[in-house]
Motif scaffolding. Structure first.
Motif, mmCIF file in Angstrom:
data_model
loop_
_atom_site.group_PDB
_atom_site.id
_atom_site.type_symbol
_atom_site.label_atom_id
_atom_site.label_comp_id
_atom_site.label_asym_id
_atom_site.label_seq_id
_atom_site.Cartn_x
_atom_site.Cartn_y
_atom_site.Cartn_z
ATOM 1 N N LEU A 78 3.164 6.762 2.301
ATOM 2 C CA LEU A 78 3.748 5.478 1.920
ATOM 3 C C LEU A 78 2.720 4.728 1.069
ATOM 4 O O LEU A 78 1.646 4.371 1.551
ATOM 5 C CB LEU A 78 4.101 4.656 3.167
ATOM 6 C CG LEU A 78 5.140 5.261 4.112
ATOM 7 C CD1 LEU A 78 5.306 4.376 5.352
ATOM 8 C CD2 LEU A 78 6.475 5.442 3.405
ATOM 9 N N ILE A 80 1.460 1.540 -1.125
ATOM 10 C CA ILE A 80 1.637 0.096 -1.252
ATOM 11 C C ILE A 80 0.577 -0.434 -2.207
ATOM 12 O O ILE A 80 -0.615 -0.216 -2.002
ATOM 13 C CB ILE A 80 1.521 -0.591 0.124
ATOM 14 C CG1 ILE A 80 2.652 -0.117 1.044
ATOM 15 C CG2 ILE A 80 1.534 -2.108 -0.021
ATOM 16 C CD1 ILE A 80 2.549 -0.635 2.461
ATOM 17 N N ARG A 90 6.502 -7.687 0.334
ATOM 18 C CA ARG A 90 7.757 -6.975 0.045
ATOM 19 C C ARG A 90 7.621 -5.486 0.298
ATOM 20 O O ARG A 90 8.510 -4.855 0.910
ATOM 21 C CB ARG A 90 8.180 -7.210 -1.413
ATOM 22 C CG ARG A 90 8.693 -8.610 -1.702
ATOM 23 C CD ARG A 90 9.397 -8.639 -3.052
ATOM 24 N NE ARG A 90 8.517 -8.222 -4.139
ATOM 25 C CZ ARG A 90 7.739 -9.050 -4.827
ATOM 26 N NH1 ARG A 90 7.699 -10.340 -4.529
ATOM 27 N NH2 ARG A 90 6.990 -8.588 -5.819
ATOM 28 N N GLN A 91 6.527 -4.901 -0.158
ATOM 29 C CA GLN A 91 6.358 -3.460 -0.010
ATOM 30 C C GLN A 91 6.168 -3.053 1.450
ATOM 31 O O GLN A 91 6.679 -2.017 1.889
ATOM 32 C CB GLN A 91 5.170 -2.997 -0.857
ATOM 33 C CG GLN A 91 5.420 -3.096 -2.351
ATOM 34 C CD GLN A 91 4.181 -2.773 -3.155
ATOM 35 O OE1 GLN A 91 3.824 -1.617 -3.333
ATOM 36 N NE2 GLN A 91 3.504 -3.809 -3.635
ATOM 37 N N SER A 93 7.389 -4.705 3.989
ATOM 38 C CA SER A 93 8.714 -4.884 4.587
ATOM 39 C C SER A 93 9.594 -3.671 4.346
ATOM 40 O O SER A 93 10.297 -3.203 5.251
ATOM 41 C CB SER A 93 9.387 -6.137 4.018
ATOM 42 O OG SER A 93 8.656 -7.299 4.317
ATOM 43 N N THR A 94 9.563 -3.160 3.114
ATOM 44 C CA THR A 94 10.372 -1.984 2.777
ATOM 45 C C THR A 94 9.863 -0.742 3.494
ATOM 46 O O THR A 94 10.644 0.025 4.073
ATOM 47 C CB THR A 94 10.359 -1.752 1.257
ATOM 48 O OG1 THR A 94 10.903 -2.903 0.602
ATOM 49 C CG2 THR A 94 11.176 -0.530 0.897
ATOM 50 N N ALA A 95 8.548 -0.536 3.473
ATOM 51 C CA ALA A 95 7.967 0.671 4.073
ATOM 52 C C ALA A 95 8.217 0.732 5.579
ATOM 53 O O ALA A 95 8.445 1.817 6.136
ATOM 54 C CB ALA A 95 6.473 0.723 3.790
ATOM 55 N N HIS A 97 10.683 -0.941 7.171
ATOM 56 C CA HIS A 97 12.098 -1.199 7.475
ATOM 57 C C HIS A 97 12.278 -2.451 8.331
ATOM 58 O O HIS A 97 12.951 -2.438 9.363
ATOM 59 C CB HIS A 97 12.717 0.013 8.189
ATOM 60 C CG HIS A 97 12.552 1.302 7.441
ATOM 61 N ND1 HIS A 97 13.238 1.589 6.279
ATOM 62 C CD2 HIS A 97 11.749 2.383 7.680
ATOM 63 C CE1 HIS A 97 12.882 2.786 5.842
ATOM 64 N NE2 HIS A 97 11.987 3.283 6.660
ATOM 65 N N MET A 99 13.942 -5.272 7.835
ATOM 66 C CA MET A 99 15.305 -5.779 7.967
ATOM 67 C C MET A 99 16.122 -4.912 8.921
ATOM 68 O O MET A 99 16.853 -5.419 9.765
ATOM 69 C CB MET A 99 15.970 -5.838 6.592
ATOM 70 C CG MET A 99 15.407 -6.911 5.684
ATOM 71 S SD MET A 99 15.739 -8.587 6.301
ATOM 72 C CE MET A 99 17.504 -8.674 6.063
ATOM 73 N N GLU A 100 15.994 -3.596 8.802
ATOM 74 C CA GLU A 100 16.771 -2.693 9.651
ATOM 75 C C GLU A 100 16.322 -2.753 11.101
ATOM 76 O O GLU A 100 17.146 -2.712 12.021
ATOM 77 C CB GLU A 100 16.651 -1.248 9.138
ATOM 78 C CG GLU A 100 17.202 -1.034 7.735
ATOM 79 C CD GLU A 100 16.154 -1.197 6.661
ATOM 80 O OE1 GLU A 100 15.245 -2.050 6.840
ATOM 81 O OE2 GLU A 100 16.228 -0.484 5.657
ATOM 82 N N ASP A 106 12.371 -10.384 5.836
ATOM 83 C CA ASP A 106 11.235 -9.554 5.460
ATOM 84 C C ASP A 106 9.965 -10.078 6.132
ATOM 85 O O ASP A 106 9.885 -11.220 6.576
ATOM 86 C CB ASP A 106 11.044 -9.580 3.940
ATOM 87 C CG ASP A 106 12.094 -8.744 3.230
ATOM 88 O OD1 ASP A 106 12.743 -7.924 3.895
ATOM 89 O OD2 ASP A 106 12.265 -8.934 2.010
ATOM 90 N N TRP A 107 8.990 -9.209 6.171
ATOM 91 C CA TRP A 107 7.692 -9.583 6.746
ATOM 92 C C TRP A 107 7.036 -10.658 5.875
ATOM 93 O O TRP A 107 7.093 -10.615 4.653
ATOM 94 C CB TRP A 107 6.797 -8.352 6.823
ATOM 95 C CG TRP A 107 5.472 -8.594 7.463
ATOM 96 C CD1 TRP A 107 5.243 -9.059 8.718
ATOM 97 C CD2 TRP A 107 4.191 -8.364 6.880
ATOM 98 N NE1 TRP A 107 3.898 -9.137 8.960
ATOM 99 C CE2 TRP A 107 3.225 -8.721 7.850
ATOM 100 C CE3 TRP A 107 3.759 -7.891 5.638
ATOM 101 C CZ2 TRP A 107 1.853 -8.615 7.607
ATOM 102 C CZ3 TRP A 107 2.404 -7.779 5.396
ATOM 103 C CH2 TRP A 107 1.463 -8.141 6.373
#
Length: 205
Positions: A78, A80, A90-91, A93-95, A97, A99-100, A106-107
């Motif tokens: 991963l 970043i 943002r990155q 948060s995506t890495a 997950h 939201m899921e 987001d973080w």
């Protein structure tokens, strides 16, 4: 191989036990046994994790070589880019997950929330999970406490995942060749569960 971020000092016995654990974590146990102690030490992942989960890099060429080896040996990477705080948030948060897994938002840089997220990582028993953190010197300049805290958390959780047969590590690239961090993942000697309180050991007052 890059240089190591500071971590707590380990005894030779601790290093020996960790080496045995890493050998046993390989997918083929018979092959791991045949490698033995010298064979295990010859692997890049052993070299990277020998003194802790965090390894620092300055030159991209060396980082890319090590990432290539890790990918070839079953590690999920991963990446970043720490170019600025909003992009870093943002990155991450995506890495992870966010939201899921948590459903709120987001973080936003809260280390307690990040700690919760690190407990939910998906790490295969074959290979492992690698965080590749680029231009980390920019994150440290923007928020030194956050930069230290993120690495400390990776170091801490890496050991916990090893106990579950999973490998977690971070390759941290810095454009500042002098970047340094305080010790990471420090753990203290603790009393066993039967004697953890003073009264359990006959102490009063």
């Amino acid at each position: 191989v890059g240089w190591k971020a500071m971590a707590c000092t380990c005894s030779s016995g601790s290093i020996s036990r960790l080496g045995t654990m890493l050998a046993n974590l390989k997918g083929n146990s018979s092959k791991a046994s045949s490698l033995g102690w010298p064979g295990c030490m010859g692997r890049l992942d052993w070299t990277l994790m020998r003194d802790g989960a965090i390894t620092l890099y300055f030159q991209m060429a060396g980082l890319e070589r090590d990432l290539s080896w890790l990918r070839e040996h079953g590690y999920r990477v991963l990446t970043i880019d720490c170019q600025d705080l909003p992009a870093f948030y943002r990155q991450v948060s995506t890495a992870l997950h966010f939201m899921e897994n948590f459903g709120d938002s987001d973080w936003t840089g809260n280390l307690d929330a990040l700690d919760d997220a690190f407990r939910c990582l998906e790490i295969d028993s074959e290979g492992g999970l690698v965080f590749c953190l680029l231009r980390y010197n920019l994150l440290k300049a923007a928020d030194p406490r956050l930069a230290q805290g993120v690495l400390d958390m990776i170091e801490w959780h890496s050991r916990d995942y090893l106990l579950l047969g999973r490998r977690l590590l971070a390759l941290v690239q810095s454009d500042d060749p002098r970047i340094q961090f305080d010790p990471l993942g420090a753990r203290c000697a603790r009393w066993n569960r039967r004697e953890q309180f003073d009264r359990d050991r006959g102490l009063t007052g």
